[in-house]
Design a protein around this motif. Structure first.
Motif, PDB file in Angstrom:
ATOM      1  N   GLU A   1      62.051  -2.899 -36.091  1.00 31.80           N
ATOM      2  CA  GLU A   1      63.248  -3.013 -35.258  1.00 31.80           C
ATOM      3  C   GLU A   1      64.485  -2.548 -36.014  1.00 31.80           C
ATOM      4  O   GLU A   1      65.302  -1.784 -35.486  1.00 31.80           O
ATOM      5  CB  GLU A   1      63.430  -4.460 -34.793  1.00 31.80           C
ATOM      6  CG  GLU A   1      64.672  -4.697 -33.953  1.00 31.80           C
ATOM      7  CD  GLU A   1      64.865  -6.158 -33.600  1.00 31.80           C
ATOM      8  OE1 GLU A   1      65.389  -6.411 -32.509  1.00 31.80           O
ATOM      9  OE2 GLU A   1      64.515  -7.037 -34.419  1.00 31.80           O
TER      10      GLU A   1
ATOM     11  N   LYS B   1      52.716 -10.239 -38.400  1.00 30.83           N
ATOM     12  CA  LYS B   1      52.976  -9.187 -37.418  1.00 30.83           C
ATOM     13  C   LYS B   1      54.436  -9.220 -36.962  1.00 30.83           C
ATOM     14  O   LYS B   1      55.057  -8.171 -36.780  1.00 30.83           O
ATOM     15  CB  LYS B   1      52.042  -9.335 -36.211  1.00 30.83           C
ATOM     16  CG  LYS B   1      50.610  -8.964 -36.508  1.00 30.83           C
ATOM     17  CD  LYS B   1      49.712  -9.211 -35.306  1.00 30.83           C
ATOM     18  CE  LYS B   1      48.261  -8.981 -35.658  1.00 30.83           C
ATOM     19  NZ  LYS B   1      47.354  -9.306 -34.555  1.00 30.83           N
ATOM     20  N   LEU B   2      54.968 -10.420 -36.771  1.00 31.02           N
ATOM     21  CA  LEU B   2      56.377 -10.547 -36.376  1.00 31.02           C
ATOM     22  C   LEU B   2      57.298  -9.979 -37.458  1.00 31.02           C
ATOM     23  O   LEU B   2      58.284  -9.299 -37.147  1.00 31.02           O
ATOM     24  CB  LEU B   2      56.736 -12.011 -36.093  1.00 31.02           C
ATOM     25  CG  LEU B   2      56.229 -12.572 -34.775  1.00 31.02           C
ATOM     26  CD1 LEU B   2      56.455 -14.087 -34.718  1.00 31.02           C
ATOM     27  CD2 LEU B   2      56.897 -11.889 -33.597  1.00 31.02           C
TER      28      LEU B   2
ATOM     29  N   LEU C   1      57.186  -6.294 -37.159  1.00 37.45           N
ATOM     30  CA  LEU C   1      57.949  -5.861 -35.987  1.00 37.45           C
ATOM     31  C   LEU C   1      59.453  -5.923 -36.246  1.00 37.45           C
ATOM     32  O   LEU C   1      60.199  -5.029 -35.829  1.00 37.45           O
ATOM     33  CB  LEU C   1      57.585  -6.710 -34.766  1.00 37.45           C
ATOM     34  CG  LEU C   1      56.222  -6.425 -34.144  1.00 37.45           C
ATOM     35  CD1 LEU C   1      55.887  -7.478 -33.088  1.00 37.45           C
ATOM     36  CD2 LEU C   1      56.202  -5.034 -33.521  1.00 37.45           C
ATOM     37  N   ARG C   2      59.907  -6.954 -36.960  1.00 35.51           N
ATOM     38  CA  ARG C   2      61.339  -7.051 -37.289  1.00 35.51           C
ATOM     39  C   ARG C   2      61.771  -5.893 -38.190  1.00 35.51           C
ATOM     40  O   ARG C   2      62.846  -5.322 -38.019  1.00 35.51           O
ATOM     41  CB  ARG C   2      61.646  -8.389 -37.947  1.00 35.51           C
ATOM     42  CG  ARG C   2      61.648  -9.538 -36.964  1.00 35.51           C
ATOM     43  CD  ARG C   2      62.140 -10.846 -37.605  1.00 35.51           C
ATOM     44  NE  ARG C   2      61.692 -11.953 -36.804  1.00 35.51           N
ATOM     45  CZ  ARG C   2      60.642 -12.734 -37.070  1.00 35.51           C
ATOM     46  NH1 ARG C   2      59.943 -12.546 -38.173  1.00 35.51           N
ATOM     47  NH2 ARG C   2      60.305 -13.708 -36.266  1.00 35.51           N
TER      48      ARG C   2
ATOM     49  N   VAL D   1      50.025 -13.961 -36.978  1.00 36.83           N
ATOM     50  CA  VAL D   1      51.084 -13.701 -35.998  1.00 36.83           C
ATOM     51  C   VAL D   1      52.433 -13.585 -36.711  1.00 36.83           C
ATOM     52  O   VAL D   1      53.229 -12.680 -36.412  1.00 36.83           O
ATOM     53  CB  VAL D   1      51.119 -14.808 -34.918  1.00 36.83           C
ATOM     54  CG1 VAL D   1      52.383 -14.732 -34.069  1.00 36.83           C
ATOM     55  CG2 VAL D   1      49.875 -14.723 -34.033  1.00 36.83           C
ATOM     56  N   GLN D   2      52.692 -14.464 -37.664  1.00 35.87           N
ATOM     57  CA  GLN D   2      53.960 -14.420 -38.404  1.00 35.87           C
ATOM     58  C   GLN D   2      54.092 -13.128 -39.201  1.00 35.87           C
ATOM     59  O   GLN D   2      55.186 -12.551 -39.271  1.00 35.87           O
ATOM     60  CB  GLN D   2      54.083 -15.653 -39.304  1.00 35.87           C
ATOM     61  CG  GLN D   2      54.309 -16.923 -38.512  1.00 35.87           C
ATOM     62  CD  GLN D   2      54.160 -18.194 -39.333  1.00 35.87           C
ATOM     63  OE1 GLN D   2      53.434 -18.231 -40.329  1.00 35.87           O
ATOM     64  NE2 GLN D   2      54.823 -19.253 -38.904  1.00 35.87           N
TER      65      GLN D   2
END
Length: 147
Positions: free
Chosen positions: A116, A108-109, A112-113, A105-106
């Motif tokens: 962004e 993937k985050l 995503l950042r 999850v980290q």
């Protein structure tokens, strides 16, 4: 709070698949899939052939739904349920599985950042440029730009 293992294995027929779906928010076809995949046990059948579920099905399906919301794969959910069923297993195995999932999850985050940041730059470029060519589209065709 200790999960009562008796409740998890209470498969005495009480309600239909439609009721189970409403109580858990799970799609009927998904419930059938989970049965075929061995994630929840096959229910008893009425004389007319309708599936009849017990509180054990409800508890297990609610568990599966929460695990899926947290992003656990079906394989990971099966492992968690196996650990629930084999109460002699130490909590460390569950913690290890959750820690591994947390790392995914980290990652993937972080991805995503990064996306962004690139998208924000592209949107700002597009907002300020009044040319006929769209800089956002041009940037997406640019082979030199990486995400």
């Amino acid at each position: 709070m200790m999960v009562d293992k008796k409740i998890l294995h209470d498969l005495a027929p009480r309600f239909t698949i439609g009721v189970l779906a409403r109580k858990t928010g799970c799609n009927i076809e998904t419930i059938r899939y989970y049965e075929k995949a061995g994630i929840i046990p096959h229910p008893a059948r009425s004389d007319g052939g309708h599936r009849l579920y017990g509180t054990g099905h409800l508890k297990r399906l609610a568990f599966v739904m929460k695990a899926r919301v947290l992003g656990f794969t079906l394989s990971e959910v099966k492992t968690l349920l196996r650990l629930v069923d084999e109460r002699d297993r130490p909590c460390a195995e569950v913690r290890d599985l959750a820690a591994s999932h947390l790392q995914n999850v980290q990652a993937k985050l972080a991805d995503l950042r990064a996306m962004e940041v690139v998208l924000e730059e592209m949107v700002v470029t597009c907002d300020t440029d009044q040319s006929a060519e769209c800089p956002l589209i041009e940037r997406m065709f640019d082979e030199q730009i990486s995400i």
